[in-house]
Scaffold this motif. Structure first.
Motif, PDB file in Angstrom:
ATOM      1  N   SER A 380       0.833  -1.201   0.000  1.00 37.00           N
ATOM      2  CA  SER A 380       0.000   0.000   0.000  1.00 37.00           C
ATOM      3  C   SER A 380       0.867   1.250   0.000  1.00 37.00           C
ATOM      4  O   SER A 380       0.569   2.235  -0.688  1.00 37.00           O
ATOM      5  N   ASP A 381       1.957   1.224   0.770  1.00 37.27           N
ATOM      6  CA  ASP A 381       2.890   2.357   0.794  1.00 37.27           C
ATOM      7  C   ASP A 381       3.508   2.572  -0.587  1.00 37.27           C
ATOM      8  O   ASP A 381       3.642   3.708  -1.053  1.00 37.27           O
ATOM      9  N   LEU A 382       3.869   1.476  -1.226  1.00 39.00           N
ATOM     10  CA  LEU A 382       4.428   1.554  -2.574  1.00 39.00           C
ATOM     11  C   LEU A 382       3.421   2.195  -3.528  1.00 39.00           C
ATOM     12  O   LEU A 382       3.764   3.048  -4.350  1.00 39.00           O
ATOM     13  N   PHE A 383       2.179   1.805  -3.369  1.00 40.83           N
ATOM     14  CA  PHE A 383       1.117   2.291  -4.254  1.00 40.83           C
ATOM     15  C   PHE A 383       0.845   3.778  -4.050  1.00 40.83           C
ATOM     16  O   PHE A 383       0.549   4.504  -4.999  1.00 40.83           O
ATOM     17  N   ILE A 394      12.493  -5.917  -1.633  1.00 40.99           N
ATOM     18  CA  ILE A 394      12.922  -7.272  -2.024  1.00 40.99           C
ATOM     19  C   ILE A 394      11.845  -8.292  -1.668  1.00 40.99           C
ATOM     20  O   ILE A 394      11.510  -9.178  -2.464  1.00 40.99           O
ATOM     21  N   LYS A 395      11.278  -8.129  -0.470  1.00 50.54           N
ATOM     22  CA  LYS A 395      10.216  -9.050  -0.043  1.00 50.54           C
ATOM     23  C   LYS A 395       8.970  -8.892  -0.911  1.00 50.54           C
ATOM     24  O   LYS A 395       8.295  -9.877  -1.243  1.00 50.54           O
ATOM     25  N   LEU A 396       8.670  -7.647  -1.263  1.00 53.09           N
ATOM     26  CA  LEU A 396       7.500  -7.404  -2.106  1.00 53.09           C
ATOM     27  C   LEU A 396       7.682  -8.026  -3.482  1.00 53.09           C
ATOM     28  O   LEU A 396       6.752  -8.626  -4.032  1.00 53.09           O
ATOM     29  N   LEU A 397       8.876  -7.878  -4.055  1.00 55.29           N
ATOM     30  CA  LEU A 397       9.120  -8.470  -5.369  1.00 55.29           C
ATOM     31  C   LEU A 397       8.930  -9.973  -5.321  1.00 55.29           C
ATOM     32  O   LEU A 397       8.306 -10.566  -6.212  1.00 55.29           O
ATOM     33  N   ASP A 398       9.440 -10.593  -4.252  1.00 55.52           N
ATOM     34  CA  ASP A 398       9.285 -12.041  -4.109  1.00 55.52           C
ATOM     35  C   ASP A 398       7.804 -12.420  -4.021  1.00 55.52           C
ATOM     36  O   ASP A 398       7.361 -13.382  -4.655  1.00 55.52           O
ATOM     37  N   GLU A 399       7.039 -11.612  -3.275  1.00 59.00           N
ATOM     38  CA  GLU A 399       5.608 -11.916  -3.113  1.00 59.00           C
ATOM     39  C   GLU A 399       4.845 -11.658  -4.416  1.00 59.00           C
ATOM     40  O   GLU A 399       4.044 -12.481  -4.854  1.00 59.00           O
ATOM     41  N   PHE A 400       5.117 -10.525  -5.049  1.00 66.45           N
ATOM     42  CA  PHE A 400       4.424 -10.201  -6.304  1.00 66.45           C
ATOM     43  C   PHE A 400       4.741 -11.199  -7.413  1.00 66.45           C
ATOM     44  O   PHE A 400       3.926 -11.412  -8.314  1.00 66.45           O
ATOM     45  N   ILE A 423      10.783  -5.289  -9.674  1.00 65.03           N
ATOM     46  CA  ILE A 423      10.093  -4.279  -8.863  1.00 65.03           C
ATOM     47  C   ILE A 423       9.894  -2.981  -9.644  1.00 65.03           C
ATOM     48  O   ILE A 423       8.908  -2.263  -9.452  1.00 65.03           O
ATOM     49  N   ASP A 424      10.820  -2.683 -10.559  1.00 63.35           N
ATOM     50  CA  ASP A 424      10.673  -1.473 -11.374  1.00 63.35           C
ATOM     51  C   ASP A 424       9.442  -1.562 -12.262  1.00 63.35           C
ATOM     52  O   ASP A 424       8.722  -0.563 -12.456  1.00 63.35           O
ATOM     53  N   GLU A 425       9.186  -2.754 -12.808  1.00 58.32           N
ATOM     54  CA  GLU A 425       8.005  -2.940 -13.646  1.00 58.32           C
ATOM     55  C   GLU A 425       6.733  -2.751 -12.819  1.00 58.32           C
ATOM     56  O   GLU A 425       5.749  -2.167 -13.288  1.00 58.32           O
ATOM     57  N   ILE A 426       6.776  -3.233 -11.570  1.00 58.83           N
ATOM     58  CA  ILE A 426       5.628  -3.074 -10.667  1.00 58.83           C
ATOM     59  C   ILE A 426       5.407  -1.593 -10.370  1.00 58.83           C
ATOM     60  O   ILE A 426       4.282  -1.088 -10.428  1.00 58.83           O
ATOM     61  N   GLU A 427       6.506  -0.872 -10.079  1.00 56.41           N
ATOM     62  CA  GLU A 427       6.374   0.551  -9.768  1.00 56.41           C
ATOM     63  C   GLU A 427       5.895   1.355 -10.974  1.00 56.41           C
ATOM     64  O   GLU A 427       5.093   2.283 -10.838  1.00 56.41           O
TER      65      GLU A 427
END
Length: 534
Positions: A380-383, A394-400, A423-427
Motif C-alpha cells: 500500500s505504501d508503494l502504491f 525485495i520481499k515485495l518483489l518475491d511476493e508479487f 520491482i521497477d516494472e511493478i512501480e
C-alpha cells in the motif's frame, strides 16, 4: 395450526429489508412510511406487489405531500423529498385508510397528520399493533438538541418515539449504525445518541433493551455491526419480567426506566453510567434467544464471500432464479420464497464498464489482499508513493512474483494478466494507475464481506477474472436479499444529487438484512407468545 399473524408498522422503511424479514416470520404489515420515493418504488414493488413506473393511479402507495399531482408519477418518483414537503398535493385525508399502504414522505408530516386526526390514531390503536420498527438517523441526537429547529435529522428519533407513544404498540424495534454509540459534544456537554434515544422511548412509556449485534452471527455474509434497541410497552415488559425474574438485563432496563421518569425534568442527570448495551462480541453467552436474539452462526461457520456470490460471478451470463449452484442463495430463496419467479432471469446483475486503469488497480487490490506478515502495508505504501525500505522492496518483489498483475500491451492493444519481471516494472505499473481514494479494497474470498456496501467503487470482486466492482445483485446477496427481490429506480448517482437521491446501490447498502430482521422478529414473537398465548 400456523403462527398467529402479528401486526407491524414500518417507519423509515427503506427498500424493504426489515419488512421482508418480518413478513417471513408471519408479521402482517399494517402500513409503512419512507421518505425517499426511489427506495419507496422498490418497497412498493416487492413488499406490496405494486408497480409505480407509469402507474398514474397507485392504490397502495400514497404521497403525504408532493409538488406534483398523483397522475404525474414520473415526476413524483424523481422528486427531491425535502422539497416535496412544501408541496400542495396530498393523497391522504381523515377518511383515508392506512391499512396495507406505503406512505411516501417526511415522518414529521405523518406525525402532524396523526396529531391533527385523532380518529386515525384511534383506528390504528384498535388494530392492537404488535411492533413498530424503523431506523432513523440518530448519530447526533439528543433530547436537549431538539432546540435546534434547523437540524432536521435531530427531530427524527423523537418523531419515531412520539408516533410509538401515540399508537402504543406492544414492542418497538430500532436499528442503527455502530456510530450511534460514539459520544458527541453539544454546547460543551458530552452526549451518547443511543442513550438519548433510549430516554425518548421511556418518556413515551416503553422500557428499552439495547444491544450491539453483528449480522455475521445470524447467517449474513457480512461483517456488519448494528445497534439494536428493543423497547417494550411497560405493561408488556412487566409480564416478560415475571417470566424471567432473575434476568440482569431486564433488571437493568427497569432501573433505567424508573431513573429516567424520576429525572424527567432534568434528564441530563441520567448518564451513560446508568444504562448499558450488550455487545455480541464481548458477551456472546447472553445471546441465547430469551431476551437477546439467539446466535445461529459462530466463527467456524460464518458465511463467506465465495459462498455468497461465487455462483454468480460471471455477470455476462444470464442466471435463472433458483437454478444456481449456491447453497446460500438457495437458503435465501427458500427462506423468502416467491414461487411465481421460478424460471425467471435474475435481475440487477449488470456489471459496470471500467477502463484499463481501474481494472488494473482492482487487480492490484486483489493481489495485496492476500499478502501476509505486514507486506500488505508495504504494498500500500508503494502504491501511494511512500518511502519503502530496500528490504521490504525485495520481499515485495518475491511476493508479487507469485501473482499475476494486469498489464496493458501496446503491441497487442489489449490487457493481460502477467507475472511481473521486477520491482521497477511493478512501480511503473503503479504510477500508471493512480487514485485519490484510499478506502478501496478487494473482497476476501473466504471471509464475510466488510460493512461498507453503500458506495460501489469502494469494493472490488475477489476473482482474478473479475476486476470490477460488485453488481447490485451481488451486494444484495451480502445483505441476504433473495434473488427475486428486484431493486428499482436508477442504479447509481453522483454530485449534488447524492444529497437526496437513493439509487439501487444505496438502497441495498442502507437496508436491514432480511435474515437479521427475521431473527429479531422471531425473538419478539417468542417473548410475546410467553405472555399473550400467541
Amino acid at each position: 395450526m400456523g403462527k398467529k399473524k402479528l401486526k407491524h408498522i414500518e417507519l423509515f422503511a427503506g427498500c424493504g429489508g426489515m419488512s421482508l424479514g418480518l413478513e417471513s416470520d408471519g408479521y402482517d404489515l399494517y402500513f409503512a412510511n419512507e421518505l425517499s420515493p426511489m427506495a419507496g418504488e422498490t418497497f412498493a414493488y416487492n413488499i406490496l406487489g405494486e408497480t409505480l413506473e407509469n402507474n398514474t393511479n397507485p392504490k397502495k402507495t400514497l404521497w403525504l405531500k408532493s409538488q406534483f399531482k398523483k397522475k404525474e408519477i414520473a415526476n413524483r418518483l424523481r422528486e427531491n423529498p425535502f422539497e416535496a414537503s412544501e408541496g400542495k398535493y396530498s393523497d391522504i385525508d381523515k377518511n383515508t385508510s392506512l391499512k396495507g399502504k406505503l406512505l411516501i414522505g417526511d415522518i414529521n408530516i405523518l406525525l402532524n397528520l396523526l396529531k391533527k386526526t385523532p380518529e386515525l390514531v384511534e383506528e390504528i390503536k384498535n388494530e392492537d399493533i404488535d411492533l413498530i420498527s424503523g431506523g432513523p438517523p440518530c448519530q447526533s441526537f439528543s433530547l436537549a438538541g431538539l432546540r435546534e429547529k434547523d437540524n432536521h435529522k435531530n427531530t427524527l428519533p423523537a418523531s419515531f418515539a412520539q408516533i410509538a407513544g401515540m399508537i402504543q404498540p406492544k414492542t418497538v424495534l430500532l436499528e442503527n449504525v455502530k456510530g450511534i454509540t460514539s459520544p458527541f459534544t453539544e454546547d460543551g456537554k458530552k452526549y451518547y445518541a443511543w442513550l438519548e434515544v433510549s430516554k425518548a422511548f421511556v418518556l413515551e412509556g416503553f422500557v428499552p433493551v439495547c444491544m450491539m449485534l453483528n449480522s455475521k452471527y445470524f447467517g449474513v455474509p457480512q461483517n456488519r455491526p448494528r445497534f439494536i434497541l428493543t423497547a417494550y410497552r411497560k405493561d408488556v415488559f412487566d409480564k416478560i419480567f415475571k417470566k424471567f425474574p432473575n434476568s440482569k438485563i431486564l433488571k437493568t432496563s427497569e432501573g433505567f426506566y424508573n431513573n429516567v421518569l424520576a429525572n424527567r425534568e432534568n434528564l441530563i442527570n441520567v448518564t451513560v453510567k446508568d444504562f448499558k448495551y450488550y455487545d455480541i462480541e464481548s458477551n456472546p453467552e447472553l445471546f441465547d434467544g430469551e431476551i437477546l436474539p439467539k446466535i445461529t452462526h459462530f466463527e467456524r461457520d460464518f458465511i463467506n464471500t465465495s459462498e455468497a456470490i461465487g455462483d454468480i460471478r460471471r455477470p455476462e451470463r444470464s442466471y435463472v432464479f433458483d437454478n444456481t449452484k449456491g447453497k446460500y442463495a438457495n437458503l435465501l430463496n427458500s427462506t423468502f420464497p416467491k414461487y411465481l419467479y421460478n424460471g425467471c432471469i435474475i435481475k440487477n446483475h449488470e456489471q459496470r464498464n471500467h477502463s484499463f486503469i481501474i481494472k488494473s488497480r482492482f487487480r492490484f487490490y486483489q493481489v495485496i489482499e492476500q499478502f501476509q506478515n505486514g507486506l500488505k502495508k508495504g504494498a500500500s505504501d508503494l502504491f501511494t508513493g511512500k518511502e519503502v525500505s530496500e528490504e521490504i522492496r525485495i520481499k515485495l518483489l518475491d511476493e508479487f512474483s507469485h501473482h499475476r498483475l494486469l498489464f496493458f500491451s501496446n503491441e497487442n492493444n489489449r490487457d493481460a494478466l502477467l507475472f511481473p519481471k521486477d520491482i521497477d516494472e511493478i512501480e511503473t505499473l503503479i504510477k500508471s494507475i493512480p487514485t485519490k481514494k484510499h478506502s478501496q479494497r478487494a473482497l476476501k474470498e473466504f471471509e464475510p464481506a466488510p460493512a461498507q456496501l453503500t458506495i460501489p467503487d469502494d469494493l472490488c470482486h475477489y476473482d482474478s477474472e473479475q476486476t470490477r466492482t460488485l453488481t447490485v445483485r451481488e451486494m444484495a446477496r451480502f445483505q441476504s436479499f433473495p434473488d427475486w427481490f428486484e431493486f428499482k429506480s436508477k442504479v447509481t448517482t453522483g454530485g449534488k444529487m447524492r444529497r437526496f437521491e437513493v439509487p439501487q446501490y444505496t438502497q441495498v447498502g442502507n437496508a436491514v438484512p432480511p435474515l437479521l430482521a427475521k431473527i429479531l422478529g422471531e425473538t419478539v414473537r417468542k417473548q410475546l407468545k410467553l405472555i399473550l398465548l400467541y
